[in-house]
Write an enzyme that holds these catalytic residues in place. Structure first.
Site, PDB file in Angstrom:
ATOM      1  NE  ARG A  64      -2.602   0.707   3.604  1.00  0.00           N
ATOM      2  CZ  ARG A  64      -2.802   1.629   4.551  1.00  0.00           C
ATOM      3  NH1 ARG A  64      -3.446   2.747   4.274  1.00  0.00           N
ATOM      4  NH2 ARG A  64      -2.371   1.438   5.781  1.00  0.00           N
ATOM      5  CG  HIS A  68      -1.412   5.251   0.151  1.00  0.00           C
ATOM      6  ND1 HIS A  68      -2.089   5.728   1.259  1.00  0.00           N
ATOM      7  CD2 HIS A  68      -2.235   4.313  -0.380  1.00  0.00           C
ATOM      8  CE1 HIS A  68      -3.247   5.103   1.383  1.00  0.00           C
ATOM      9  NE2 HIS A  68      -3.349   4.236   0.395  1.00  0.00           N
ATOM     10  CG  ASP A  69       6.008   7.311  -3.013  1.00  0.00           C
ATOM     11  OD1 ASP A  69       6.011   8.505  -2.640  1.00  0.00           O
ATOM     12  OD2 ASP A  69       6.921   6.813  -3.686  1.00  0.00           O
ATOM     13  CB  VAL A  72       0.587  11.765  -3.214  1.00  0.00           C
ATOM     14  CG1 VAL A  72       0.736  13.214  -2.755  1.00  0.00           C
ATOM     15  CG2 VAL A  72      -0.769  11.217  -2.783  1.00  0.00           C
ATOM     16  CB  SER A  78       6.444  12.762  -1.272  1.00  0.00           C
ATOM     17  OG  SER A  78       5.410  12.075  -1.951  1.00  0.00           O
ATOM     18  CD  GLU A  90       2.940  12.705  -0.026  1.00  0.00           C
ATOM     19  OE1 GLU A  90       2.843  11.457  -0.138  1.00  0.00           O
ATOM     20  OE2 GLU A  90       3.551  13.401  -0.864  1.00  0.00           O
ATOM     21  CG  ASN A  96      -0.794   8.348   3.696  1.00  0.00           C
ATOM     22  OD1 ASN A  96      -1.207   7.418   2.998  1.00  0.00           O
ATOM     23  ND2 ASN A  96      -0.317   9.472   3.165  1.00  0.00           N
ATOM     24  N   PRO A 165      -7.421   7.631  -3.854  1.00  0.00           N
ATOM     25  CG  PRO A 165      -7.419   5.584  -4.960  1.00  0.00           C
ATOM     26  CD  PRO A 165      -6.517   6.707  -4.567  1.00  0.00           C
ATOM     27  CG  HIS A 195      -8.423  -3.782  -1.776  1.00  0.00           C
ATOM     28  ND1 HIS A 195      -9.482  -2.988  -2.165  1.00  0.00           N
ATOM     29  CD2 HIS A 195      -7.412  -2.911  -1.475  1.00  0.00           C
ATOM     30  CE1 HIS A 195      -9.134  -1.719  -2.095  1.00  0.00           C
ATOM     31  NE2 HIS A 195      -7.883  -1.642  -1.673  1.00  0.00           N
ATOM     32  CG  ASP A 246      -9.419 -12.268  -0.011  1.00  0.00           C
ATOM     33  OD1 ASP A 246     -10.484 -12.883   0.182  1.00  0.00           O
ATOM     34  OD2 ASP A 246      -8.555 -12.650  -0.827  1.00  0.00           O
ATOM     35  CB  SER A 249      -6.891 -16.586   1.109  1.00  0.00           C
ATOM     36  OG  SER A 249      -7.304 -15.854  -0.036  1.00  0.00           O
ATOM     37  CG  ASP A 254      -5.973 -15.963  -3.003  1.00  0.00           C
ATOM     38  OD1 ASP A 254      -6.515 -14.836  -2.881  1.00  0.00           O
ATOM     39  OD2 ASP A 254      -6.099 -16.869  -2.155  1.00  0.00           O
TER      40      ASP A 254
END
Length: 328
Positions: A64, A68-69, A72, A78, A90, A96, A165, A195, A246, A249, A254
């Protein structure tokens, strides 16, 4: 739901952005450190292995972190910069705040070893990209070669995280945002598969349980059995509980995320919105049935995302400490 009359405009924007991204990313390449720091990627992996032994789920945060880097200011680290008295960075912006401190400590450990081996050579931005790839592989995803040679940026501003987002976005909003970053709808559906690992805090999806679209009721599209389970785990006002994104699992890379979405068990509004057009729902169904295809496409989209707004040459710097901006 199609893009409609604005589709051609966004397509044109995407083409322009992709041309721009290709130009800015022209100096990054696989094996960039083969001469200047040949053990760089080995060091990253060795330190990550230590982090996984301490916290089995930490890899989701490393993955993630790369998203996220890059979304932005581009992929220029950053997100790693600490706030100062004169600036909120940030990492302290609301999107974050759920990162575990261990992920930033892990980057610090990697950087410390790299500085000892190859002083001021390997950028923090490349460390993030390598760590994301190695996390995917750790959980069972496909290995891919990471083009490197990114430089680190010299700014980090909390307000700019508006480019991330939120989980409440619908497909049209997501499509617009992804196009603005030079990514298309296939990338959107594919990268949403991240995800398949990790957790979410209750506030990220509470609206779907208790006040969907301001109705003071739950989202009728959410599977009723799944909704009941989530309500037990996340009663109104709960802000601390973590839920597997998820649950089938949570520590395996997967395609069960896509299977969940096809049965109305996507956790976020943004997840379930992938079923709102024939184009995207067909892609979801493809991935649900073919995990190897998903893993292959995910690797390709990660390489593409990793080229967003990169700095090369004299455009940026190589930080000695990933938390502190260098101005030289």
């Amino acid at each position: 739901m199609a893009l409609g009359r604005g589709g051609s405009m966004w397509l044109s924007l995407a083409v322009v952005l992709c041309m721009s991204l290709a130009g800015s990313a022209s100096e990054i390449k696989v094996g960039f450190y083969s001469d200047s720091c040949p053990k760089a990627e080995d060091i990253v992996k060795e330190e990550l292995d230590k982090a996984f032994k301490a916290n089995a789920g930490i890899g989701a945060d490393f993955l993630r972190l790369h998203f996220h880097d890059c979304f932005v200011r581009g992929c220029e680290a950053s997100i790693l910069v600490d706030s100062t008295k004169g600036n909120i960075a940030e990492k302290d912006a609301p999107p974050n705040e759920t990162f575990e401190d261990e992920v930033f400590d892990g980057i610090d450990s990697i950087k410390k070893r790299l500085e000892a081996a190859c002083k001021r050579t390997v950028s923090c931005a490349d460390i993030i990209a390598f760590a994301a790839r190695d996390s995917i592989v750790h959980y069972g995803g496909k290995y891919y070669s990471v083009p490197s040679g990114r430089k680190d940026g010299r700014k980090s501003i909390a307000k700019e995280t508006v480019d991330l987002p939120p989980p409440t976005f619908n497909l049209t909003q997501l499509t617009t945002l992804f196009y603005s970053k030079g990514l298309n709808r296939d990338d959107l559906v594919t990268l949403s598969g991240a995800h398949t690992i990790g957790v979410a805090h209750c506030p990220a999806f509470a609206d779907r349980l208790y006040n969907y679209s301001g109705t003071l009721k739950g989202d009728p599209s959410l599977d009723s059995g799944y909704a009941k389970k989530l309500k037990r785990e996340c009663p109104p006002g709960n802000t601390v509980t973590e839920v597997d994104m998820d649950p089938q699992s949570p520590l395996t890379f997967d395609s069960s995320f896509y299977k969940a979405v096809t049965t109305h068990r996507g956790l976020f509004t943004s997840d379930q919105s992938l079923m709102s057009t024939d184009e995207t729902s067909n892609k979801v169904s493809q991935y649900a049935k073919n995990p190897n295809l998903f893993k292959k496409k995910f690797a390709a989209s990660m390489v593409k995302m990793g080229k967003i707004g990169v700095l090369t040459g004299k455009q940026g710097t190589v930080r000695a400490n990933c938390r502190v901006i260098n101005y030289s």
